[in-house]
Design a protein around this motif. Structure first.
Motif, PDB file in Angstrom:
ATOM      1  N   LEU A  94       7.579   2.020   1.500  1.00  0.00           N
ATOM      2  CA  LEU A  94       7.467   3.247   0.700  1.00  0.00           C
ATOM      3  C   LEU A  94       7.842   2.979  -0.748  1.00  0.00           C
ATOM      4  O   LEU A  94       8.669   2.113  -1.035  1.00  0.00           O
ATOM      5  CB  LEU A  94       8.407   4.324   1.255  1.00  0.00           C
ATOM      6  CG  LEU A  94       8.223   4.694   2.719  1.00  0.00           C
ATOM      7  CD1 LEU A  94       9.510   5.258   3.285  1.00  0.00           C
ATOM      8  CD2 LEU A  94       7.099   5.687   2.852  1.00  0.00           C
ATOM      9  N   LEU A  95       7.273   3.759  -1.639  1.00  0.00           N
ATOM     10  CA  LEU A  95       7.657   3.745  -3.040  1.00  0.00           C
ATOM     11  C   LEU A  95       8.566   4.936  -3.276  1.00  0.00           C
ATOM     12  O   LEU A  95       8.211   6.067  -2.937  1.00  0.00           O
ATOM     13  CB  LEU A  95       6.418   3.827  -3.932  1.00  0.00           C
ATOM     14  CG  LEU A  95       6.671   3.826  -5.430  1.00  0.00           C
ATOM     15  CD1 LEU A  95       7.266   2.487  -5.871  1.00  0.00           C
ATOM     16  CD2 LEU A  95       5.377   4.108  -6.183  1.00  0.00           C
ATOM     17  N   VAL A 112       0.827  -3.912  -6.180  1.00  0.00           N
ATOM     18  CA  VAL A 112       1.326  -4.542  -7.405  1.00  0.00           C
ATOM     19  C   VAL A 112       2.246  -3.543  -8.097  1.00  0.00           C
ATOM     20  O   VAL A 112       1.784  -2.582  -8.713  1.00  0.00           O
ATOM     21  CB  VAL A 112       0.168  -4.967  -8.334  1.00  0.00           C
ATOM     22  CG1 VAL A 112       0.722  -5.598  -9.607  1.00  0.00           C
ATOM     23  CG2 VAL A 112      -0.765  -5.942  -7.620  1.00  0.00           C
ATOM     24  N   PRO A 113       3.565  -3.740  -7.953  1.00  0.00           N
ATOM     25  CA  PRO A 113       4.497  -2.788  -8.551  1.00  0.00           C
ATOM     26  C   PRO A 113       4.516  -2.884 -10.074  1.00  0.00           C
ATOM     27  O   PRO A 113       4.112  -3.886 -10.647  1.00  0.00           O
ATOM     28  CB  PRO A 113       5.859  -3.200  -7.978  1.00  0.00           C
ATOM     29  CG  PRO A 113       5.668  -4.498  -7.315  1.00  0.00           C
ATOM     30  CD  PRO A 113       4.222  -4.804  -7.241  1.00  0.00           C
ATOM     31  N   VAL A 114       4.985  -1.828 -10.687  1.00  0.00           N
ATOM     32  CA  VAL A 114       5.174  -1.816 -12.133  1.00  0.00           C
ATOM     33  C   VAL A 114       6.668  -1.920 -12.420  1.00  0.00           C
ATOM     34  O   VAL A 114       7.507  -1.699 -11.541  1.00  0.00           O
ATOM     35  CB  VAL A 114       4.570  -0.542 -12.784  1.00  0.00           C
ATOM     36  CG1 VAL A 114       3.063  -0.488 -12.563  1.00  0.00           C
ATOM     37  CG2 VAL A 114       5.222   0.713 -12.251  1.00  0.00           C
ATOM     38  N   ASN A 115       6.986  -2.261 -13.646  1.00  0.00           N
ATOM     39  CA  ASN A 115       8.378  -2.415 -14.042  1.00  0.00           C
ATOM     40  C   ASN A 115       9.167  -1.153 -13.728  1.00  0.00           C
ATOM     41  O   ASN A 115       8.745  -0.048 -14.048  1.00  0.00           O
ATOM     42  CB  ASN A 115       8.459  -2.732 -15.541  1.00  0.00           C
ATOM     43  CG  ASN A 115       9.863  -3.113 -15.959  1.00  0.00           C
ATOM     44  OD1 ASN A 115      10.499  -3.936 -15.316  1.00  0.00           O
ATOM     45  ND2 ASN A 115      10.342  -2.514 -17.026  1.00  0.00           N
ATOM     46  N   GLY A 116      10.290  -1.320 -13.058  1.00  0.00           N
ATOM     47  CA  GLY A 116      11.162  -0.203 -12.739  1.00  0.00           C
ATOM     48  C   GLY A 116      10.923   0.427 -11.379  1.00  0.00           C
ATOM     49  O   GLY A 116      11.678   1.309 -10.974  1.00  0.00           O
ATOM     50  N   ASP A 117       9.880  -0.002 -10.666  1.00  0.00           N
ATOM     51  CA  ASP A 117       9.627   0.553  -9.332  1.00  0.00           C
ATOM     52  C   ASP A 117      10.795   0.268  -8.399  1.00  0.00           C
ATOM     53  O   ASP A 117      11.492  -0.737  -8.537  1.00  0.00           O
ATOM     54  CB  ASP A 117       8.369  -0.064  -8.707  1.00  0.00           C
ATOM     55  CG  ASP A 117       7.097   0.688  -9.045  1.00  0.00           C
ATOM     56  OD1 ASP A 117       7.174   1.735  -9.726  1.00  0.00           O
ATOM     57  OD2 ASP A 117       6.018   0.223  -8.633  1.00  0.00           O
ATOM     58  N   LYS A 118      10.978   1.173  -7.448  1.00  0.00           N
ATOM     59  CA  LYS A 118      11.958   0.994  -6.382  1.00  0.00           C
ATOM     60  C   LYS A 118      11.206   1.132  -5.064  1.00  0.00           C
ATOM     61  O   LYS A 118      10.590   2.168  -4.803  1.00  0.00           O
ATOM     62  CB  LYS A 118      13.074   2.025  -6.483  1.00  0.00           C
ATOM     63  CG  LYS A 118      14.257   1.742  -5.589  1.00  0.00           C
ATOM     64  CD  LYS A 118      15.419   2.661  -5.946  1.00  0.00           C
ATOM     65  CE  LYS A 118      16.708   2.160  -5.348  1.00  0.00           C
ATOM     66  NZ  LYS A 118      17.848   2.972  -5.772  1.00  0.00           N
ATOM     67  N   VAL A 119      11.221   0.073  -4.264  1.00  0.00           N
ATOM     68  CA  VAL A 119      10.474   0.024  -3.013  1.00  0.00           C
ATOM     69  C   VAL A 119      11.455   0.044  -1.852  1.00  0.00           C
ATOM     70  O   VAL A 119      12.466  -0.656  -1.865  1.00  0.00           O
ATOM     71  CB  VAL A 119       9.586  -1.237  -2.954  1.00  0.00           C
ATOM     72  CG1 VAL A 119       8.874  -1.339  -1.626  1.00  0.00           C
ATOM     73  CG2 VAL A 119       8.580  -1.225  -4.103  1.00  0.00           C
ATOM     74  N   LEU A 120      11.139   0.850  -0.851  1.00  0.00           N
ATOM     75  CA  LEU A 120      11.970   0.998   0.336  1.00  0.00           C
ATOM     76  C   LEU A 120      11.217   0.450   1.534  1.00  0.00           C
ATOM     77  O   LEU A 120      10.039   0.761   1.733  1.00  0.00           O
ATOM     78  CB  LEU A 120      12.293   2.481   0.560  1.00  0.00           C
ATOM     79  CG  LEU A 120      12.875   2.885   1.904  1.00  0.00           C
ATOM     80  CD1 LEU A 120      14.286   2.341   2.058  1.00  0.00           C
ATOM     81  CD2 LEU A 120      12.887   4.400   2.045  1.00  0.00           C
ATOM     82  N   ILE A 121      11.874  -0.386   2.306  1.00  0.00           N
ATOM     83  CA  ILE A 121      11.333  -0.858   3.574  1.00  0.00           C
ATOM     84  C   ILE A 121      12.303  -0.413   4.654  1.00  0.00           C
ATOM     85  O   ILE A 121      13.504  -0.668   4.560  1.00  0.00           O
ATOM     86  CB  ILE A 121      11.176  -2.391   3.589  1.00  0.00           C
ATOM     87  CG1 ILE A 121      10.186  -2.826   2.515  1.00  0.00           C
ATOM     88  CG2 ILE A 121      10.717  -2.873   4.968  1.00  0.00           C
ATOM     89  CD1 ILE A 121      10.021  -4.319   2.405  1.00  0.00           C
ATOM     90  N   ARG A 122      11.782   0.288   5.667  1.00  0.00           N
ATOM     91  CA  ARG A 122      12.670   0.751   6.726  1.00  0.00           C
ATOM     92  C   ARG A 122      11.997   0.611   8.086  1.00  0.00           C
ATOM     93  O   ARG A 122      10.783   0.733   8.215  1.00  0.00           O
ATOM     94  CB  ARG A 122      13.128   2.180   6.487  1.00  0.00           C
ATOM     95  CG  ARG A 122      12.044   3.208   6.529  1.00  0.00           C
ATOM     96  CD  ARG A 122      12.602   4.582   6.212  1.00  0.00           C
ATOM     97  NE  ARG A 122      11.524   5.562   6.279  1.00  0.00           N
ATOM     98  CZ  ARG A 122      11.653   6.816   5.911  1.00  0.00           C
ATOM     99  NH1 ARG A 122      12.811   7.251   5.473  1.00  0.00           N
ATOM    100  NH2 ARG A 122      10.646   7.650   5.997  1.00  0.00           N
TER     101      ARG A 122
END
Length: 130
Positions: A94-95, A112-122
């Motif tokens: 998830l983003l 392809v994330p952008v600068n500052g993205d926070k990605v969650l894996i659960r």
């Protein structure tokens, strides 16, 4: 002469390519439903601007097994956590948006994330989703 100048410019551009920082957080508790602290794992990764999420994770301290459509298992700090397909378990990617909401990443590790993205894996369980 012109070709040499162009090649030199391209080499310098690749050396000084833009970078981005992306934060990755992981919940290993099955069906936690959470999107905020405390996380089981958190890291900030810095990579080139064109790196997808899979490349960013590959070059960090996170090991994973990915088929191209599903994330099967991850290893954090030497602990391997497997999503048990017989129990309908899977890793959800998830983003996390600025307003605290979560958006599923349809592209998974190809995102392809952008600068500052926070990605969650659960770790989740698909039971009851039929």
């Amino acid at each position: 002469m012109l070709q040499t100048a162009i090649l030199t410019a391209l080499c310098l551009a690749s050396i000084f390519a833009a970078e981005k920082q992306v934060t990755l957080v992981v919940f290993t508790d099955l069906n936690s439903g959470r999107n905020n602290e405390p996380y089981n794992y958190e890291t900030t990764m810095t990579r080139s601007d064109d790196a997808d999420l899979g490349k960013m994770m590959y070059k960090s301290d996170i090991w994973y097994d990915y088929s191209g459509s599903e994330l099967f298992e991850i290893e954090l700090n030497g602990n391997r956590i497997v999503a048990d397909s017989e129990q309908n378990e899977y890793w959800e990617i998830l983003l996390l948006t600025g307003d605290g909401k979560m958006e599923p990443l349809e592209l998974g590790l190809d995102y392809v994330p952008v600068n500052g993205d926070k990605v969650l894996i659960r770790l989740e369980n698909g039971e009851g989703d039929e």
